[in-house]
Design a protein around this motif. Structure first.
Motif, short mmCIF file in Angstrom:
data_model
loop_
_atom_site.label_atom_id
_atom_site.label_comp_id
_atom_site.label_asym_id
_atom_site.label_seq_id
_atom_site.Cartn_x
_atom_site.Cartn_y
_atom_site.Cartn_z
N TRP A 9 0.76 -1.21 -0.06
CA TRP A 9 0.06 0.09 0.04
C TRP A 9 0.96 1.22 -0.09
CZ3 TRP A 9 -4.35 -0.90 -1.65
CH2 TRP A 9 -5.17 -2.18 -1.21
N GLN A 10 1.98 1.18 0.48
CA GLN A 10 2.96 2.44 0.71
C GLN A 10 3.47 2.71 -0.81
OE1 GLN A 10 5.41 2.22 3.92
NE2 GLN A 10 6.74 4.02 3.31
N ARG A 11 3.59 1.73 -1.55
CA ARG A 11 4.34 1.87 -2.84
C ARG A 11 2.98 2.51 -3.85
NH1 ARG A 11 7.92 -2.80 -5.64
NH2 ARG A 11 9.44 -1.79 -3.96
N LEU A 12 2.13 1.66 -3.56
CA LEU A 12 0.83 2.20 -4.40
C LEU A 12 0.59 3.59 -4.26
CD1 LEU A 12 -1.39 -0.98 -4.13
CD2 LEU A 12 -0.55 0.03 -6.19
N LEU A 13 0.34 4.00 -2.81
CA LEU A 13 0.05 5.38 -2.63
C LEU A 13 1.18 6.37 -3.07
CD1 LEU A 13 -2.06 4.70 0.50
CD2 LEU A 13 -2.90 5.55 -2.03
N GLU A 14 2.28 6.03 -2.79
CA GLU A 14 3.44 6.90 -3.26
C GLU A 14 3.54 7.05 -4.46
OE1 GLU A 14 6.92 5.19 -1.42
OE2 GLU A 14 6.47 6.08 0.73
N VAL A 45 -3.33 11.60 0.23
CA VAL A 45 -2.37 10.31 0.19
C VAL A 45 -2.03 10.24 1.66
CG1 VAL A 45 -0.26 9.71 -0.42
CG2 VAL A 45 -1.70 11.00 -1.98
N ARG A 46 -1.85 11.15 2.40
CA ARG A 46 -1.30 10.83 3.76
C ARG A 46 -2.38 10.05 4.30
NH1 ARG A 46 -2.66 13.01 8.56
NH2 ARG A 46 -3.87 14.68 7.31
#
Length: 308
Positions: free
Chosen positions: A167-172, A189-190
């Motif tokens: 999820w971190q990579r997808l949102l970044e 995003v945050r």
């Protein structure tokens, strides 16, 4: 032979029941042991239950072989006697009074039929608009912003279906989300990332989350749920023709078959393959639960990413 086989089969039967109850509580989070044992223990009991089931089947076959051998040795039709309740008397044997037993047998049969009807009543009364869900999982945390942003194009997959690093990579990388720019501001995003990381597979106690996470190599960061080894293993036998059905319309459309996909439960009893054998007589469109607090109430919903 028949008597000894029946005697020795009691231990596997009791052990199988224990394995089933333990596995149900640990792995499925249902029954009297729900939540007491971990998912690892549930997986172990699941494997034990399968092994005991095969051993009991072997004992059943051994028992049947004993019946056939005993019938031949004694020159009696034991299977017919088991069905009718009557057998020829041998010399010196006295006939038993079976009248009282017949009444008890009838009472037991009626009780079993009534219990079966009560237990399965949901399957008899279900409709296409209101399918029956025998189990409902624990309500998982939902986020309105997540539902709004992710659900605008497809099912808002619960974060428990991927590890936090995914999820971190997808949102970044939301500006290049599978060829599209999501155009999300920094605050959105945050907030989305905070919700996803708090309820990712590592932090959510569901069977699907545990199995997805523990089948995933530590160095792997999948960007799609369909890329995870557990998903591939569970869906590998489904024919391509099923995915091409208008009611399914692709591998991403979880709620076409899983009636509780939006809640993130993915209970076995909530799965219906449109047009397949498990669908029964119901012609299934995608269903959505109105509320996790009322899992028996359903409404029809559109296919995400297709009709919107």
């Amino acid at each position: 032979m028949a008597i000894s086989s029946l005697y020795y089969s009691t231990n596997p039967i009791h052990a199988r029941r224990l394995g089933a109850i333990s596995g149900l509580g640990a792995e499925e989070r249902h029954g009297p042991l729900a939540g007491i044992l971990g998912f690892g223990a549930g997986h172990l009991f699941h494997s034990l239950h399968q092994g005991l089931a095969w051993s009991m089947l072997a004992l059943v076959l051994l028992h049947l072989a004993g019946v056939l051998v005993e019938s031949r040795l004694q020159r009696e039709n034991l299977p017919l006697a088991m069905i009718t309740g009557f057998k020829p008397l041998r010399e010196g044997e006295a006939a038993a009074d079976s009248r009282s037993r017949a009444g008890l047998a009838l009472l037991m049969a009626v009780a079993m039929l009534l219990f079966g009807a009560w237990w399965l009543q949901g399957y008899f009364t279900q409709t296409a608009e209101r399918p029956y869900l025998p189990f409902a999982g624990r309500a998982l945390a939902q986020d309105p912003l997540w539902q709004e942003e992710c659900g605008a194009c497809h099912l808002a997959y619960h974060p428990s279906l991927l590890p936090g690093r995914s999820w971190q990579r997808l949102l970044e990388n939301q500006a290049a989300h599978f060829g599209e720019d999501l155009v999300l501001d920094a605050d959105t995003v945050r907030r989305l990332k905070g919700y996803a990381l708090r309820h990712a597979a590592e932090r959510t106690a569901t069977e699907a989350a545990w199995k997805i996470l523990h089948r995933l190599p530590a160095e792997s960061t999948p960007q799609r749920i369909t890329e995870t080894p557990y998903w591939k293993d569970k869906h590998g036998a489904i024919a391509d023709a099923v995915w091409r059905q208008p009611q399914v319309n692709g591998r991403y459309n979880c709620d076409a078959c899983h009636l509780d996909a939006e809640q993130g439960w993915f209970e076995d009893g909530a799965m219906r393959i449109p047009g397949g054998k498990t669908a029964g007589a119901i012609s299934l469109a995608p269903y959505r639960l109105i509320s996790s607090a009322a899992p028996g109430i359903h409404q029809q919903g559109s296919i995400p990413g297709v009709t919107r």
